[in-house]
Design a protein around this motif. Structure first.
Motif, PDB file in Angstrom:
ATOM      1  N   ALA A   9       2.307   5.322  10.580  1.00 24.51           N
ATOM      2  CA  ALA A   9       2.799   5.297   9.382  1.00 24.51           C
ATOM      3  C   ALA A   9       4.199   4.969   9.214  1.00 24.51           C
ATOM      4  O   ALA A   9       4.701   3.817   8.597  1.00 24.51           O
ATOM      5  N   TYR A  10       5.323   5.655  10.811  1.00 28.50           N
ATOM      6  CA  TYR A  10       6.400   5.074  10.530  1.00 28.50           C
ATOM      7  C   TYR A  10       7.039   3.786  10.357  1.00 28.50           C
ATOM      8  O   TYR A  10       7.828   3.635  10.223  1.00 28.50           O
ATOM      9  N   ARG A  11       6.586   2.865  11.479  1.00 26.83           N
ATOM     10  CA  ARG A  11       6.524   1.592  11.936  1.00 26.83           C
ATOM     11  C   ARG A  11       6.389   0.426  11.119  1.00 26.83           C
ATOM     12  O   ARG A  11       7.340   0.241  10.377  1.00 26.83           O
ATOM     13  N   ASN A  12       5.296   0.754  10.137  1.00 21.95           N
ATOM     14  CA  ASN A  12       4.723  -0.198   9.649  1.00 21.95           C
ATOM     15  C   ASN A  12       6.045   0.605   8.153  1.00 21.95           C
ATOM     16  O   ASN A  12       6.558  -0.355   7.542  1.00 21.95           O
ATOM     17  N   ALA A  13       6.323   1.145   8.002  1.00 19.01           N
ATOM     18  CA  ALA A  13       6.870   1.790   6.393  1.00 19.01           C
ATOM     19  C   ALA A  13       8.348   1.065   6.538  1.00 19.01           C
ATOM     20  O   ALA A  13       8.873   1.085   5.817  1.00 19.01           O
ATOM     21  N   GLN A  30       0.930  -1.429  -0.426  1.00 23.04           N
ATOM     22  CA  GLN A  30      -0.223   0.247   0.132  1.00 23.04           C
ATOM     23  C   GLN A  30       1.135   1.475   0.001  1.00 23.04           C
ATOM     24  O   GLN A  30       2.064   0.946  -0.058  1.00 23.04           O
ATOM     25  N   LEU A  31       0.209   2.362  -0.503  1.00 20.14           N
ATOM     26  CA  LEU A  31       1.317   3.141  -0.024  1.00 20.14           C
ATOM     27  C   LEU A  31       0.647   4.039   0.705  1.00 20.14           C
ATOM     28  O   LEU A  31      -0.852   4.053   0.788  1.00 20.14           O
ATOM     29  N   LEU A  32       1.335   5.094   1.624  1.00 19.65           N
ATOM     30  CA  LEU A  32       1.040   6.275   2.780  1.00 19.65           C
ATOM     31  C   LEU A  32       0.976   7.566   1.967  1.00 19.65           C
ATOM     32  O   LEU A  32       2.299   7.841   2.300  1.00 19.65           O
ATOM     33  N   LEU A  33       0.643   8.434   2.091  1.00 17.32           N
ATOM     34  CA  LEU A  33       0.351   9.718   1.654  1.00 17.32           C
ATOM     35  C   LEU A  33      -0.038  10.168   2.580  1.00 17.32           C
ATOM     36  O   LEU A  33      -0.397  10.241   3.677  1.00 17.32           O
ATOM     37  N   PRO A  34       1.197  11.957   2.892  1.00 22.16           N
ATOM     38  CA  PRO A  34       0.879  12.338   3.724  1.00 22.16           C
ATOM     39  C   PRO A  34      -0.609  13.160   3.676  1.00 22.16           C
ATOM     40  O   PRO A  34      -0.618  13.721   3.095  1.00 22.16           O
ATOM     41  N   LEU A  35      -1.285  13.774   4.394  1.00 19.81           N
ATOM     42  CA  LEU A  35      -2.493  13.530   4.827  1.00 19.81           C
ATOM     43  C   LEU A  35      -2.390  15.371   5.859  1.00 19.81           C
ATOM     44  O   LEU A  35      -2.371  15.200   6.954  1.00 19.81           O
ATOM     45  N   ALA A  91      -1.360   9.937   7.686  1.00 14.89           N
ATOM     46  CA  ALA A  91      -1.115   9.222   7.018  1.00 14.89           C
ATOM     47  C   ALA A  91      -2.287   8.837   6.125  1.00 14.89           C
ATOM     48  O   ALA A  91      -2.631   7.766   7.181  1.00 14.89           O
ATOM     49  N   LEU A  92      -2.468   8.652   4.870  1.00 13.58           N
ATOM     50  CA  LEU A  92      -3.746   8.029   4.316  1.00 13.58           C
ATOM     51  C   LEU A  92      -2.883   7.201   3.991  1.00 13.58           C
ATOM     52  O   LEU A  92      -2.496   6.996   3.230  1.00 13.58           O
ATOM     53  N   VAL A  93      -3.666   6.250   4.603  1.00 11.39           N
ATOM     54  CA  VAL A  93      -3.372   4.389   3.761  1.00 11.39           C
ATOM     55  C   VAL A  93      -4.245   4.683   2.277  1.00 11.39           C
ATOM     56  O   VAL A  93      -5.922   4.726   2.060  1.00 11.39           O
ATOM     57  N   VAL A  94      -3.906   4.219   0.885  1.00 18.44           N
ATOM     58  CA  VAL A  94      -4.110   3.896  -0.382  1.00 18.44           C
ATOM     59  C   VAL A  94      -3.534   2.377  -0.886  1.00 18.44           C
ATOM     60  O   VAL A  94      -2.434   2.459  -1.006  1.00 18.44           O
ATOM     61  N   VAL A 133      -7.145   6.076   7.599  1.00 20.46           N
ATOM     62  CA  VAL A 133      -6.105   6.941   8.064  1.00 20.46           C
ATOM     63  C   VAL A 133      -5.061   6.155   9.309  1.00 20.46           C
ATOM     64  O   VAL A 133      -5.833   5.462   9.906  1.00 20.46           O
ATOM     65  N   LEU A 134      -4.002   6.641   8.736  1.00 19.91           N
ATOM     66  CA  LEU A 134      -2.947   6.305  10.315  1.00 19.91           C
ATOM     67  C   LEU A 134      -2.060   7.617  11.643  1.00 19.91           C
ATOM     68  O   LEU A 134      -2.048   7.995  10.203  1.00 19.91           O
TER      69      LEU A 134
END
Length: 100
Positions: free
Chosen positions: A83-87, A46-51, A62-65, A77-78
């Motif tokens: 998000a940092y831990r997942n990425a 998935q992609l994390l995008l800045p919200l 972080a928006l998860v798409v 959203v995270l």
């Protein structure tokens, strides 16, 4: 619809436009994360995008798409910590918005 719901909707719509523009200008703003569905054996990237909801240059969430055919769908959203831990499980985040 009351005033608070209207303002929240406006903030989210503006954040979406800002996020699209930001990722278009710099593809590294979209950070990959590995996702494994616990209800099935499906796994994907998935992609994390800045919200950015309160300030245009500071991410709040972080928006998860997910990619669905030729487009992307926002799933949830995270928090930035989540998000940092997942990425980090996939690769070291190379981004200007997801920093510890």
């Amino acid at each position: 619809m009351n005033a608070n719901e209207f303002l929240a909707r406006q903030a989210i719509q503006a954040a979406e436009v800002n996020t699209r523009s930001r990722v278009y200008r710099n593809y590294k703003a979209a950070i990959p994360q590995w996702y494994r569905d616990s209800h099935s054996d499906h796994a994907s990237v998935q992609l994390l995008l800045p919200l950015c909801l309160r300030q245009p240059d500071k991410a709040d969430l972080a928006l998860v798409v997910d990619r669905v055919g030729d487009s992307y769908r926002g799933n949830t959203v995270l928090t930035l910590d989540m998000a940092y831990r997942n990425a980090r499980l996939l690769a070291r985040p190379d981004s200007d918005w997801l920093i510890p």
